[in-house]
Design a protein around this motif. Structure first.
Motif, mmCIF file in Angstrom:
data_model
loop_
_atom_site.group_PDB
_atom_site.id
_atom_site.type_symbol
_atom_site.label_atom_id
_atom_site.label_comp_id
_atom_site.label_asym_id
_atom_site.label_seq_id
_atom_site.Cartn_x
_atom_site.Cartn_y
_atom_site.Cartn_z
ATOM 1 N N GLN A 186 9.028 15.678 -4.127
ATOM 2 C CA GLN A 186 8.784 14.376 -3.517
ATOM 3 C C GLN A 186 8.228 13.398 -4.546
ATOM 4 O OE1 GLN A 186 9.440 13.446 -0.267
ATOM 5 N NE2 GLN A 186 8.925 11.392 -0.987
ATOM 6 N N ASP A 190 9.957 9.919 -5.685
ATOM 7 C CA ASP A 190 9.269 8.626 -5.614
ATOM 8 C C ASP A 190 9.200 7.952 -6.976
ATOM 9 O OD1 ASP A 190 8.911 9.144 -2.953
ATOM 10 O OD2 ASP A 190 6.828 9.786 -3.142
ATOM 11 N N HIS A 194 11.476 4.794 -8.015
ATOM 12 C CA HIS A 194 10.788 3.544 -8.334
ATOM 13 C C HIS A 194 11.193 3.026 -9.708
ATOM 14 C CE1 HIS A 194 7.508 0.634 -8.637
ATOM 15 N NE2 HIS A 194 7.263 1.143 -9.830
ATOM 16 N N ARG A 292 1.570 6.897 -2.673
ATOM 17 C CA ARG A 292 2.992 7.171 -2.467
ATOM 18 C C ARG A 292 3.613 6.204 -1.456
ATOM 19 N NH1 ARG A 292 3.937 9.139 -7.022
ATOM 20 N NH2 ARG A 292 3.059 11.192 -7.448
ATOM 21 N N GLU A 296 6.616 3.699 -2.544
ATOM 22 C CA GLU A 296 7.916 3.716 -1.875
ATOM 23 C C GLU A 296 8.206 2.378 -1.211
ATOM 24 O OE1 GLU A 296 11.579 5.146 -0.666
ATOM 25 O OE2 GLU A 296 10.132 6.015 -2.090
ATOM 26 N N THR A 299 9.155 -0.081 -3.880
ATOM 27 C CA THR A 299 10.489 0.274 -4.372
ATOM 28 C C THR A 299 11.566 -0.221 -3.419
ATOM 29 O OG1 THR A 299 9.594 2.225 -5.488
ATOM 30 C CG2 THR A 299 11.964 2.179 -5.088
ATOM 31 N N ASN A 300 11.321 -0.077 -2.121
ATOM 32 C CA ASN A 300 12.281 -0.564 -1.137
ATOM 33 C C ASN A 300 12.417 -2.078 -1.185
ATOM 34 O OD1 ASN A 300 12.846 2.005 -0.235
ATOM 35 N ND2 ASN A 300 11.377 1.939 1.449
ATOM 36 N N GLY A 346 13.377 7.369 2.598
ATOM 37 C CA GLY A 346 12.135 6.762 2.147
ATOM 38 C C GLY A 346 11.121 6.606 3.251
#
Length: 383
Positions: A186, A190, A194, A292, A296, A299-300, A346
């Motif tokens: 995981q 991540d 990223h 985290r 995430e 990143t999205n 995600g």
């Protein structure tokens, strides 16, 4: 290794010392209470007590333990000495053999061993006055065989329990290793995801300004190089740890809120303006989960939102850490990204991070034009 040997010697002492003290102290009174015995305890009887207890001390070698203690007991009984506490060594060594050997081997050897002692008992009884009758012989046989069967059963139960405990420990170790590898996978998802999002954003900026602003294009490509190098280094470290499936994975330090500044700088280098509010002190596990979730979420935003700004807010109240990540919505003129070929994981991964700590996570359109991720993570009572 030395600690194990010391613990084993202390265990031997704890078993043998009481048997020795009871044997030496109780043999004389036992003789006085059994005047029908053909021979009163003498120096040789006490020597046989010492040898029988010495056989118990050889418990790590069951064959030798049975041989030494059995020889001492057979000699003691055949010589006509009175029944006494030295006989306590018999179930101890027999149960030890059953605990260390397969049951069939222990039953065969133990049965022959008990029959040998029973033969010595009948030699002893043949010299008493009056001699033992048929009923007495039957009861004596039943008693000795019952002691032998009970000792074998107890030893076998100890062995089964030990094997079960060993299987449970091995299963727990395998589960811990699997959980650690899952955590590392995981973490890899991540971090690499990223990094790729930042690289894609910077590469797009470089292509957009390549002709009219080479300096900015160069700056963007420098950011791409730094981010890709960091991502590759992280990937190499994790793969080195995961390589070799037979050994438990070594636990790597997890990122936490102390690493948040570095994350924010990397996202800003990707072209997303991020405003950070609050960074409370929380337990490490909670900080890792919050990191985290923020990673995430940002990143999205880089991948899908088409936004130029986002906010990260954290605060603790009533023993709960509240984390909110919201973007400002799609910037004018920015086209929507193509739909993913398959459903992403995600949000599900972020929700699993929160639920593992007993928290909750929601994700969806916010009160404004953008998208909002909100998590609540228990941290205990505030200090």
């Amino acid at each position: 290794m030395r600690i194990g040997r010391t613990r084993g010697r202390l265990t031997d002492l704890a078993i043998c010392l009481p048997l020795l003290l009871i044997g030496l102290g109780g043999t004389g009174p036992a003789g006085r209470n059994q005047p029908a015995s053909t021979r009163a305890p003498d120096h040789f009887a006490y020597l046989l007590v010492l040898v029988a207890v010495a056989g118990v001390a050889l418990r790590r070698r069951p064959a030798w333990s049975l041989a030494v203690t059995g020889a001492a007991l057979a000699a003691y009984l055949a010589a006509g000495y009175p029944y006494g506490p030295v006989l306590f060594t018999a179930p101890v060594v027999l149960g030890n053999a059953a605990a260390r050997w397969p049951f069939r081997r222990a039953a065969v050897v133990g049965g022959a061993w008990m029959l040998t002692l029973l033969g010595a008992v009948f030699v002893k009884e043949s010299r008493t006055t009056p001699p033992i009758g048929a009923v007495g012989a039957a009861w004596l046989t039943f008693a000795w065989l019952a002691i032998g069967a009970g000792s074998l059963a107890v030893g076998a139960a100890v062995r089964v329990r030990g094997e079960s405990a060993a299987r449970v420990r091995a299963e727990q170790a395998r589960r811990a290793a699997a959980d650690e590898r899952l955590r590392m996978a995981q973490d890899l998802h991540d971090t690499i995801g990223h990094g790729l999002a930042v690289i894609a954003m910077q590469a797009g900026v470089a292509l957009h300004v390549l002709e009219r602003d080479p300096a900015q294009a160069r700056e963007s490509m420098e950011a791409v190089r730094a981010t890709s190098r960091e991502s590759l280094e992280h990937l190499r470290t994790q793969l080195d740890t995961l390589r070799g499936t037979d050994e438990p994975a070594a636990r790597q330090p997890s990122a936490g809120l102390a690493d948040l500044s570095r994350l924010i700088e990397r996202v800003r280098a990707g072209g997303l303006a991020v405003r950070l509010s609050g960074r409370p002190a929380v337990p490490d596990a909670v900080g890792t989960a919050a990191y985290r979730i923020i990673q995430e979420s940002l990143t999205n935003v880089l991948r899908h939102a088409g936004s130029t700004s986002a906010s990260v807010t954290m605060d603790v109240s009533a023993g709960v850490l509240r984390v909110t990540v919201a973007d400002a919505g799609r910037a004018p003129g920015v086209p929507a990204p193509p739909p993913p070929e398959s459903g992403g994981s995600g949000i599900a991964g972020m929700r699993a991070q929160a639920q593992a700590l007993g928290g909750t996570l929601t994700a969806g359109p916010g009160p404004g034009p953008g998208f909002t991720v909100a998590a609540e993570l228990p941290v205990g009572e505030p200090s």
